[in-house]
Enzyme design. Structure first.
Site, mmCIF file in Angstrom:
data_model
loop_
_atom_site.group_PDB
_atom_site.id
_atom_site.type_symbol
_atom_site.label_atom_id
_atom_site.label_comp_id
_atom_site.label_asym_id
_atom_site.label_seq_id
_atom_site.Cartn_x
_atom_site.Cartn_y
_atom_site.Cartn_z
ATOM 1 N N CYS A 123 0.823 -1.227 0.000
ATOM 2 C CA CYS A 123 0.000 0.000 0.000
ATOM 3 C C CYS A 123 0.854 1.274 0.000
ATOM 4 O O CYS A 123 0.364 2.338 -0.366
ATOM 5 C CB CYS A 123 -0.934 -0.007 1.202
ATOM 6 S SG CYS A 123 -1.886 -1.522 1.315
ATOM 7 N N HIS A 265 -3.870 6.671 2.465
ATOM 8 C CA HIS A 265 -4.243 5.377 1.890
ATOM 9 C C HIS A 265 -5.576 4.967 2.514
ATOM 10 O O HIS A 265 -5.766 5.080 3.719
ATOM 11 C CB HIS A 265 -3.149 4.352 2.210
ATOM 12 C CG HIS A 265 -3.577 2.941 1.999
ATOM 13 N ND1 HIS A 265 -4.184 2.530 0.836
ATOM 14 C CD2 HIS A 265 -3.506 1.845 2.790
ATOM 15 C CE1 HIS A 265 -4.465 1.243 0.930
ATOM 16 N NE2 HIS A 265 -4.073 0.807 2.102
ATOM 17 N N ASN A 295 -10.231 -1.030 -0.281
ATOM 18 C CA ASN A 295 -8.779 -0.840 -0.211
ATOM 19 C C ASN A 295 -8.166 -1.282 -1.543
ATOM 20 O O ASN A 295 -8.223 -2.462 -1.884
ATOM 21 C CB ASN A 295 -8.240 -1.678 0.955
ATOM 22 C CG ASN A 295 -6.731 -1.600 1.100
ATOM 23 O OD1 ASN A 295 -6.025 -1.138 0.211
ATOM 24 N ND2 ASN A 295 -6.229 -2.076 2.232
HETATM 25 C C1 LIG Z 1 -10.438 -6.274 9.279
HETATM 26 C C2 LIG Z 1 -11.139 -5.308 10.225
HETATM 27 C C3 LIG Z 1 -12.208 -4.539 9.462
HETATM 28 C C4 LIG Z 1 -11.840 -6.130 11.305
HETATM 29 O O1 LIG Z 1 -12.501 -5.237 12.201
HETATM 30 P P1 LIG Z 1 -12.348 -5.473 13.772
HETATM 31 O O2 LIG Z 1 -13.184 -4.477 14.423
HETATM 32 O O3 LIG Z 1 -10.888 -5.455 14.049
HETATM 33 O O4 LIG Z 1 -12.990 -6.895 13.949
HETATM 34 P P2 LIG Z 1 -12.331 -8.222 14.548
HETATM 35 O O5 LIG Z 1 -11.316 -8.777 13.589
HETATM 36 O O6 LIG Z 1 -11.888 -7.953 15.949
HETATM 37 O O7 LIG Z 1 -13.585 -9.178 14.560
HETATM 38 C C5 LIG Z 1 -14.709 -8.948 15.403
HETATM 39 C C6 LIG Z 1 -15.736 -10.041 15.181
HETATM 40 O O8 LIG Z 1 -16.328 -9.869 13.878
HETATM 41 C C7 LIG Z 1 -16.241 -11.081 13.141
HETATM 42 N N1 LIG Z 1 -16.085 -10.763 11.731
HETATM 43 C C8 LIG Z 1 -14.951 -10.652 10.991
HETATM 44 N N2 LIG Z 1 -15.248 -10.327 9.723
HETATM 45 C C9 LIG Z 1 -16.589 -10.230 9.661
HETATM 46 C C10 LIG Z 1 -17.478 -9.917 8.618
HETATM 47 N N3 LIG Z 1 -17.059 -9.624 7.364
HETATM 48 N N4 LIG Z 1 -18.809 -9.874 8.913
HETATM 49 C C11 LIG Z 1 -19.277 -10.141 10.141
HETATM 50 N N5 LIG Z 1 -18.459 -10.471 11.172
HETATM 51 C C12 LIG Z 1 -17.139 -10.489 10.921
HETATM 52 C C13 LIG Z 1 -15.025 -11.788 13.707
HETATM 53 O O9 LIG Z 1 -15.100 -13.175 13.466
HETATM 54 C C14 LIG Z 1 -15.142 -11.436 15.178
HETATM 55 O O10 LIG Z 1 -16.093 -12.291 15.764
HETATM 56 P P3 LIG Z 1 -15.869 -12.845 17.263
HETATM 57 O O11 LIG Z 1 -15.868 -11.616 18.139
HETATM 58 O O12 LIG Z 1 -17.050 -13.715 17.458
HETATM 59 O O13 LIG Z 1 -14.562 -13.558 17.243
HETATM 60 C C15 LIG Z 1 -10.141 -4.312 10.866
HETATM 61 O O14 LIG Z 1 -9.353 -4.980 11.828
HETATM 62 C C16 LIG Z 1 -9.212 -3.702 9.843
HETATM 63 O O15 LIG Z 1 -9.634 -2.956 8.980
HETATM 64 N N6 LIG Z 1 -7.888 -3.967 9.942
HETATM 65 C C17 LIG Z 1 -6.915 -3.504 9.011
HETATM 66 C C18 LIG Z 1 -7.154 -4.098 7.670
HETATM 67 C C19 LIG Z 1 -5.909 -4.344 6.916
HETATM 68 O O16 LIG Z 1 -5.044 -5.046 7.355
HETATM 69 N N7 LIG Z 1 -5.801 -3.761 5.727
HETATM 70 C C20 LIG Z 1 -4.698 -3.957 4.886
HETATM 71 C C21 LIG Z 1 -3.509 -3.143 5.262
HETATM 72 S S1 LIG Z 1 -3.610 -1.482 4.903
#
Ligand SMILES: CC(C)(COP(=O)(O)OP(=O)(O)OC[C@H]1O[C@@H](n2cnc3c(N)ncnc32)[C@H](O)[C@@H]1OP(=O)(O)O)[C@@H](O)C(=O)NCCC(=O)NCCS
Length: 338
Positions: A123, A265, A295
């Site tokens: 990115c 980004h 993204n």
């Molecule tokens: C991926 C992302 C949106 C997840 O959001 P979050 O708030 O961190 O959510 P979590 O990963 O803690 O998951 C929370 C719960 O939602 C669930 N979940 C994950 N994806 C889901 C989806 N698409 N729909 C519904 N539930 C989902 C998980 O299983 C978890 O359930 P649990 O509590 O029963 O275990 C967020 O962490 C993010 O944007 N991270 C950076 C992304 C990234 O790496 N981008 C590339 C680099 S720039």
């Protein structure tokens, strides 16, 4: 000694002469995804800010997107492709293993004068690319360059993995940079780049490089797709964006009042909004278009910049900060007087 100083190349500035972007026509909405994996529009919208992303068809490739964006940037710059001296394509989803995607862009543009290569910094790739071009232009070695960020991430997306398939989209954005006399606009004023390889496993796609070549059975068949540990990346992204933007302001002796826009980004609206809050950036100085693109990795900053200018939110003469964070981990920023 005096003589040596006289022989030094004059100092130039690398200014943005043209900019452009392109996204494939086909889109996929949160409701479409909810039919494929256990998710909802509400979950995706509140956790990421994404509503829809553009996705390539089988016939649309990374070079094709890059060429479309590059042509728009060249038209804006009124530069004949035959005059381009350097082409950099920032991508982690190249046209093929080799030759570079930049070679295909060069071929399509008939840019005979140029040398061309790809840059893999995920990115942060486009921001790294601008920083490299700046060195060549400021030293007087080249007069212009084309930098493209182009990705087809949906081709390495696991559509059965709800934690990753909701995040990514395809697209391309491009800048034409030109040498300007130092008394003109300042162009790229400051560049800063970082990487932390100790967290490489937070974001990766392991097949088919030399570690897992084609023909060697994968211990996990999912390794052909992008793997992300989103939670691990989330806090890091906020911290690094805040640190990097703060460094840019300090090193350039600028305050937030001097900045027209911070163009980050687009990885997650919540990450960008949290970073903006910590930086005390007012809403009108934070550009967000993740709702319509998801993204798009290296393509995200130039796509956002192009939209920002076309919507009249950034004008010639404005100072903007471009900042990115991604796999590697990598992060980087450029301060630009547009
Ligand atoms: C991926 C992302 C949106 C997840 O959001 P979050 O708030 O961190 O959510 P979590 O990963 O803690 O998951 C929370 C719960 O939602 C669930 N979940 C994950 N994806 C889901 C989806 N698409 N729909 C519904 N539930 C989902 C998980 O299983 C978890 O359930 P649990 O509590 O029963 O275990 C967020 O962490 C993010 O944007 N991270 C950076 C992304 C990234 O790496 N981008 C590339 C680099 S720039």
């Amino acid at each position: 000694m005096d003589n040596l100083i006289e022989q030094r190349p004059p100092t130039y500035h690398a200014v943005i002469a043209g900019y452009g972007s392109f996204a494939p026509e086909k889109t996929i909405t949160n409701d479409d995804l909810a039919e494929m994996v256990d998710t909802t529009d509400e979950w995706i919208t509140t956790r990421t800010g994404i509503k829809v992303r553009h996705i390539t068809t089988d016939n649309e490739t990374t070079a094709l997107l890059a060429i479309k964006a590059a042509k728009r940037a060249l038209a804006e710059a009124k530069l004949d492709a035959k005059e381009i001296e350097l082409i950099i394509v920032a991508t982690i989803t190249p046209e093929m293993v080799f030759p570079s995607t930049a070679s295909f862009v060069q071929l399509a543009l008939d840019a005979k004068k140029a040398w061309a290569f790809d840059l893999a910094a995920a990115c942060s790739g486009f921001i790294y690319g601008l920083s490299i071009v700046r060195q060549f232009i400021e030293s007087g070695q080249i007069k212009n360059a084309l930098v493209v960020g182009a990705e087809t991430l949906t081709k390495i997306t696991n559509w059965k993995d709800r934690t990753s398939c909701i995040l990514f989209g395809d697209g391309a954005g491009a800048f034409v940079l030109e040498r300007a006399d130092k008394n003109n606009r300042r162009g790229i004023m400051y560049s800063t780049m970082f990487s932390d390889p100790t967290r490489w496993d937070a974001l990766n796609c392991q097949a088919y490089g030399s570690r897992y070549p084609v023909g060697k059975k994968l211990d996990n068949p999912e390794k052909i797709y992008m793997q992300i540990k989103g939670r691990q990346v989330y806090q890091q992204a906020i911290r690094r964006i805040v640190e990097t933007v703060t460094e840019c302001l300090e090193k350039c002796n600028l305050t937030l009042d001097d900045i027209a826009m911070v163009i980050s980004h687009q990885m997650n609206a919540r990450i960008i909004e949290s970073a903006a809050k910590r930086l005390k950036l007012p809403d009108e100085k934070v550009f967000l278009n993740i709702a319509e693109y998801g993204n798009t990795s290296a393509a995200s900053v130039p796509i956002a910049f192009d939209e920002c200018v076309r919507k009249g939110r950034v004008k010639r003469g404005d100072i903007v900060i471009l900042v990115a964070f991604g796999a590697g981990l990598t992060w980087a920023a450029n301060v630009i007087e547009f």
